[in-house]
Scaffold this active site. Structure first.
Site, PDB file in Angstrom:
ATOM      1  CB  CYS A  28      -0.832   0.008   1.263  1.00 16.94           C
ATOM      2  SG  CYS A  28      -1.622  -1.577   1.541  1.00 16.94           S
ATOM      3  CE  LYS A  73       9.619   1.798 -11.283  1.00 16.57           C
ATOM      4  NZ  LYS A  73      10.121   1.021 -12.409  1.00 16.57           N
TER       5      LYS A  73
END
Ligand code: F6R
Length: 606
Positions: A2, A601
């Protein structure tokens, strides 16, 4: 995985938070939310499954004088994708609001204990445990309590917490997962990624593990978990705006591939004096003072493929036996740490949990650690004994392209520097340096092939299976391309050393299974022609990556050309044209190229 974004300050706007979350959108996520609180304790919460734009549509512009904001994009680990599992998680008395990144490994035990005390849980997440623990352990104030509960949480995490009874402070804490503080004229920010603060803050401070930050109306303070106040240097963002030219390109990926020649130059230009042929990096001058008899490289994904390519350079040019490990495997394998081995950790983000964990293990056993990292001041850069930045600028697109080239450039420099120390023939060294001086131009010429590459890739987009074949230096490059193709086209591909086919995988081949053979002019050129014949005898389609003016050009179904370059430097060129090939194929298939499904990413969970 997150991501956290928070703000405390005087400018009363939700847009800042929504824009901050949008800047984190280049990572895959499945829900987003914001929480706001005013000085007189009014609160506002909005949650949305899926995109930040869904959240932006839901959020009402309201006139309350909100003072502290926290927001979050969630990548589901514990519990499905629904608003219940969406953060912020709150205590039973609805006083403490928590946003959390990474995983609390002992959450089941903690949850069981809290349930015995009659706490009810509304979500399936590990993160909700933190809010309930704060309530259960509350003593004096939020800062004291967070310090106390850090002893109970089995890491890792980055947290941001708001206490509704004291809405003028926002507290962040970090163990293992990235968290940076941004200092701006209009207040203070907290974020998982310094790049999201680049255009809104003057300076930033990355928190270290076991540190807390208290952001308040007019000041911020940083403490270690054992209550020592920390004085920190303010870091400056480098002077560039990466988003500036995105509009020229359809996707960030394309923009980043076209940055490859400059990224390459940026990684080497100030580290080589092309007049004297010297490698001038102070870090490398320091490195060669060590007696290095062996190298171990630890990395994941694309960075692992850079390490594999470099292992050929370290053995060929530096004469040092080299092993390369995927971080996830290295962590649990038996390790033989000694003072004659150099441990190289490669990471674009500098935050990959699997790589970072391995680094901590090697550090704890006094291994000589060296980082090759793109993101300045990231954890791996901070924790390695020596490091070099790749200076590839911010890589926005989820999968790596230009950062891979930056990593290769730095790894090649290290191998040349160690090579000279280990008796590499100076004529050969000088010749490679001379060719390096021309490599930017060759990279540019490879990009000029883009029209031809686009036509070929569209022709092959219908094939859902492919073989990539090569040997020696270019074998890891075939692996890297296969990874790119999987990530963005969702097609299947297999990588084999060309001659390995006959040991089994040949049986997979039929007309729907084309092969890409990479065959520039090298000592293996003629041998690969025999592989071509073998393949064509079975009527397969074959694309070749070739050096310009190849005399056998007509033998192949399709050809992609690279400039003539020294054999040891061809990985740079082949990687560049194959990145373009994957890109055009994915674009033809209408894939969401900049946000491939399920991928983030920076992989900050184990
Ligand atoms: C692939 C890709 C990933 C990363 C891997 C390691 O295109 O981007 O495979 O290479 O997750 O990330 P870093 O280099 O940040 O450690």
């Amino acid at each position: 995985m997150c991501w956290i974004f928070g703000y405390i300050g005087w400018e009363n706007t939700q847009n800042k938070l929504i824009n901050g979350l949008k800047n984190l959108e280049y990572r895959w996520y499945d829900s987003a939310w914001i929480f706001e609180i005013s000085k007189d304790k009014n609160t506002y919460l909005a949650k949305a499954v899926w995109k930040v734009s869904n959240l932006a549509n839901k959020v009402q512009e309201n006139q309350n004088n909100y003072f502290a904001w926290i927001g979050h994009t969630r990548w589901a680990t514990h519990g499905g994708v629904n608003e219940n599992n969406c953060h912020p998680h709150f205590s039973s008395n609805e006083r403490f609001f928590v946003v959390h990144n990474w995983i609390i490994e002992n959450y089941i035990d903690l949850k069981n204990n809290l349930e015995k005390k009659w706490y009810n849980f509304y979500s399936e997440t590990d993160s909700e445990v933190i809010a309930k623990l704060i309530e259960d352990n509350f003593e004096k104030d939020l800062l004291t309590t967070i310090k106390k509960i850090t002893e109970l949480l089995q890491w890792a995490y980055a947290l941001a917490v708001i206490d509704k009874e004291n809405p003028k402070t926002l507290i962040g804490a970090k163990v293992g997962s990235p968290l940076v503080v941004g200092i701006a004229k209009d207040g203070f920010y907290i974020s998982s990624d310094p790049n999201t603060l680049r255009t809104i803050c003057e300076n930033f401070i990355p928190l270290q593990d076991n540190e807390l930050v208290v952001l308040a109306e007019n000041n911020y303070e940083i403490y270690s978990f054992d209550d020592k106040k920390q004085e920190k240097k303010l870091l400056e963002f480098e002077n560039y705006d990466t988003n500036k030219w995105k509009w020229e390109y359809k996707h960030y990926m394309l923009k980043e591939i076209f940055e490859i020649p400059s990224v390459f130059e940026n990684a080497i230009a100030w580290r080589i004096n092309f007049q004297t042929k010297e490698i001038t990096s102070n870090t490398l001058s320091e490195l060669v003072k060590y007696d290095i008899k062996k190298i171990e490289i630890i990395a994941s994904g694309t960075s692992y493929n850079a390490g594999l390519t470099a292992s050929y350079w370290f053995e060929d040019l530096s004469n040092i036996p080299t092993s390369v490990y995927v971080s996830t495997e290295y962590k649990y394998k038996k390790k033989f740490i000694d003072d004659k081995t150099l441990y190289i950790f490669i990471s674009q983000s500098g935050e990959t949990a699997d790589t970072l964990e391995c680094l901590k293990i090697v550090n704890a056993r006094w291994g000589l650690t060296f980082g090759i990292v793109n993101v300045v001041a990231s954890s791996i850069a901070q924790l390695t004994k020596m490091w070099l930045y790749t200076h590839s600028w911010q890589e926005v697109w989820v999968a790596s392209t230009k950062a891979f080239i930056g990593q290769l450039a730095v790894l090649l420099l290290i191998s040349l520097k160690l090579g000279l120390k280990n008796g590499m023939d100076y004529g050969r060294y000088e010749n490679i340096i001379n060719h390096l001086a021309k490599l930017k131009q060759s990279l540019q010429e490879s990009l000029n092939e883009s029209v031809n590459i686009k036509i070929i890739s569209e022709k092959y987009a219908k094939y859902e299976n492919m073989f990539f074949l090569w040997r020696n230096y270019l074998f890891p490059i075939a692996g890297e391309w296969s990874l790119k193709l999987k990530e963005i086209t969702y097609h299947h591909s297999e990588v084999y050393s060309a001659w390995e086919l006959k040991h089994g995988p040949l049986s997979l081949i039929d007309k729907k299974f084309p092969s890409i053979l990479i065959n520039p002019q090298t000592f293996l050129y003629e041998k690969n022609i025999s592989t071509l014949k073998e393949i064509q005898a079975r009527n397969w389609k074959v694309i070749w990556v070739l050096t310009k003016w190849d005399k056998n050009e007509n033998l192949y179904d399709d050809s992609i050309f690279i400039s003539n370059q020294k054999w040891v430097l061809t990985p740079f060129l082949v990687a560049t044209v194959l990145d373009l090939f994957a890109y055009y194929m994915a674009d033809f298939l209408w894939r969401e190229i900049d946000k491939p499904r399920n991928l983030a990413k920076s992989v900050t969970v184990e």
